[in-house]
Structures are given as C-alpha cells and as structure tokens.
Design a protein around this motif. Structure first.
Motif, PDB file in Angstrom:
ATOM      1  N   PRO A 107      48.949 -19.948 -41.832  1.00  0.00           N
ATOM      2  CA  PRO A 107      47.688 -19.210 -41.669  1.00  0.00           C
ATOM      3  C   PRO A 107      47.789 -18.343 -42.791  1.00  0.00           C
ATOM      4  O   PRO A 107      48.678 -17.241 -42.495  1.00  0.00           O
ATOM      5  CB  PRO A 107      47.310 -18.861 -40.307  1.00  0.00           C
ATOM      6  N   LEU A 108      47.058 -17.982 -43.701  1.00  0.00           N
ATOM      7  CA  LEU A 108      47.006 -17.005 -44.618  1.00  0.00           C
ATOM      8  C   LEU A 108      45.867 -15.854 -44.360  1.00  0.00           C
ATOM      9  O   LEU A 108      46.338 -14.615 -44.391  1.00  0.00           O
ATOM     10  CB  LEU A 108      46.738 -17.492 -46.294  1.00  0.00           C
ATOM     11  N   VAL A 119      39.633 -19.760 -40.897  1.00  0.00           N
ATOM     12  CA  VAL A 119      41.036 -19.474 -40.963  1.00  0.00           C
ATOM     13  C   VAL A 119      41.350 -20.121 -42.626  1.00  0.00           C
ATOM     14  O   VAL A 119      41.156 -21.328 -42.656  1.00  0.00           O
ATOM     15  CB  VAL A 119      41.898 -19.774 -40.111  1.00  0.00           C
ATOM     16  N   LEU A 120      41.903 -19.561 -43.316  1.00  0.00           N
ATOM     17  CA  LEU A 120      42.361 -20.063 -44.572  1.00  0.00           C
ATOM     18  C   LEU A 120      43.821 -20.385 -44.348  1.00  0.00           C
ATOM     19  O   LEU A 120      44.574 -19.609 -44.194  1.00  0.00           O
ATOM     20  CB  LEU A 120      42.421 -18.919 -45.755  1.00  0.00           C
ATOM     21  N   ILE A 121      44.137 -21.679 -44.347  1.00  0.00           N
ATOM     22  CA  ILE A 121      45.605 -22.193 -44.231  1.00  0.00           C
ATOM     23  C   ILE A 121      46.266 -22.717 -45.419  1.00  0.00           C
ATOM     24  O   ILE A 121      45.464 -23.382 -46.356  1.00  0.00           O
ATOM     25  CB  ILE A 121      45.848 -23.204 -43.123  1.00  0.00           C
ATOM     26  N   GLY A 122      47.576 -22.375 -45.930  1.00  0.00           N
ATOM     27  CA  GLY A 122      48.277 -22.933 -46.993  1.00  0.00           C
ATOM     28  C   GLY A 122      49.346 -23.806 -46.655  1.00  0.00           C
ATOM     29  O   GLY A 122      49.940 -23.740 -45.618  1.00  0.00           O
ATOM     30  N   LEU A 123      49.288 -25.085 -47.422  1.00  0.00           N
ATOM     31  CA  LEU A 123      50.478 -25.749 -47.601  1.00  0.00           C
ATOM     32  C   LEU A 123      51.626 -24.941 -48.492  1.00  0.00           C
ATOM     33  O   LEU A 123      51.391 -25.013 -49.314  1.00  0.00           O
ATOM     34  CB  LEU A 123      50.089 -27.118 -48.206  1.00  0.00           C
ATOM     35  N   GLY A 124      52.713 -24.702 -47.542  1.00  0.00           N
ATOM     36  CA  GLY A 124      53.713 -23.888 -48.269  1.00  0.00           C
ATOM     37  C   GLY A 124      54.860 -24.493 -48.344  1.00  0.00           C
ATOM     38  O   GLY A 124      55.553 -25.277 -47.100  1.00  0.00           O
ATOM     39  N   LYS A 125      55.861 -24.349 -49.295  1.00  0.00           N
ATOM     40  CA  LYS A 125      56.999 -24.862 -49.369  1.00  0.00           C
ATOM     41  C   LYS A 125      58.067 -23.649 -49.124  1.00  0.00           C
ATOM     42  O   LYS A 125      57.905 -22.553 -49.913  1.00  0.00           O
ATOM     43  CB  LYS A 125      57.483 -25.479 -50.559  1.00  0.00           C
ATOM     44  N   GLY A 126      59.283 -23.474 -48.194  1.00  0.00           N
ATOM     45  CA  GLY A 126      60.038 -22.379 -47.772  1.00  0.00           C
ATOM     46  C   GLY A 126      60.734 -22.030 -49.095  1.00  0.00           C
ATOM     47  O   GLY A 126      61.207 -22.784 -49.905  1.00  0.00           O
TER      48      GLY A 126
END
Length: 153
Positions: A107-108, A119-126
């Motif tokens: 969640p951003l 809620v703005l969710i982001g697909l993130g790569k660690g």
C-alpha cells in the motif's frame, strides 16, 4: 497531487525506499463501523502494511486505523485484516505477477476520492542494500545541483 486523486490521508514513504514500484492500482477498501471516521480524521498508519492475495481476493494486513474516540463499544480492532475491492481482471493479473520471485503488493497511499476511501497499492520488487545506497547518492547529487542553481540565480 496526481490527477483524479482526492485528499491524501496517509502515505507509505518507506515503500519507495524499500521497493522498485513498477505498477500501481487503485482499490476500494471494505470498512466496518467507525473506521471511516478515523480515516477522515487522518488516524491511519501504512508503515508496516502489506497486501496479499488469498483465495482470489486481495487483503491488506498490518494497516493501523486507530479506534474512533467517540466510538464506544462499536469500535474496531486497529490492525484487523481488511479486504480490498478490485476488479476481477486486475486481481487475476496481480496473481500472475506476484507469483514471480521478489514481487509483492505494498500500500502506497490512502486517500478519499468522492467521499470513498481508496488505497493505492503498488506492485513492488524488493531493493537490495546497494540499490538503496545508489538511490540515496542520486538524491543527494540532485539536491546539490538544485542548491547550486538556486545560489546562482
């Protein structure tokens, strides 16, 4: 503020530090009782929150919404798991993307748009430690350039 986005209530600043955000999705959130009143009061913390797909539905975990002060017995558990409301096509796409190694849903931002909490969710790569250092160096260099240009004029 990006186009089409309402009043920002909470931001997860640490997300951009810990992840490369590749895509973002807007999702509604299923709330109970007095949670929306606490959200409107700005009593939300996204710091340790993460989203997970379970049985074809998206849930957000560890998002802290403080109990509403005038809520008495109708208050809620601040850290309960909350369901995110998304289109089936988006969820199916996310299922495929999050099964890849190193990807997660973060969640951003939380904001209110047309009276509804989103809620703005982001697909993130660690990020690895050296990636974080590289970002800090780049930020510092940008600040130095801006400071030099400001002093010049």
């Amino acid at each position: 503020m990006p186009k089409g986005q309402g009043k920002v209530i909470a931001q997860n600043r640490k997300a951009n530090h810990d992840y490369f955000i590749e895509e973002t999705y807007e999702a509604g959130i299923a709330l109970k009782g007095t949670e929306i009143k606490s959200i409107r009061a700005g009593r939300v913390n996204l710091k340790d929150a993460f989203a997970r797909i379970d049985k074809g539905e998206v849930f957000v975990h560890n998002m802290h919404i403080s109990p509403y002060e005038q809520g008495n017995r109708f208050n809620h558990d601040p850290l309960r798991t909350r369901k995110l409301l998304m289109h089936r096509k988006e969820i199916d796409k996310l299922i495929g993307l999050t099964q890849q190694q190193g990807y997660s849903l973060v969640p951003l931002k939380m904001y209110i748009k047309n009276g509804v909490a989103k809620v703005l969710i982001g697909l993130g790569k660690g990020k690895k430690k050296y990636d974080k250092r590289e970002d800090l160096k780049r930020k510092q260099a940008k600040r130095d350039v801006e400071r030099a240009l400001k002093d010049r004029y």
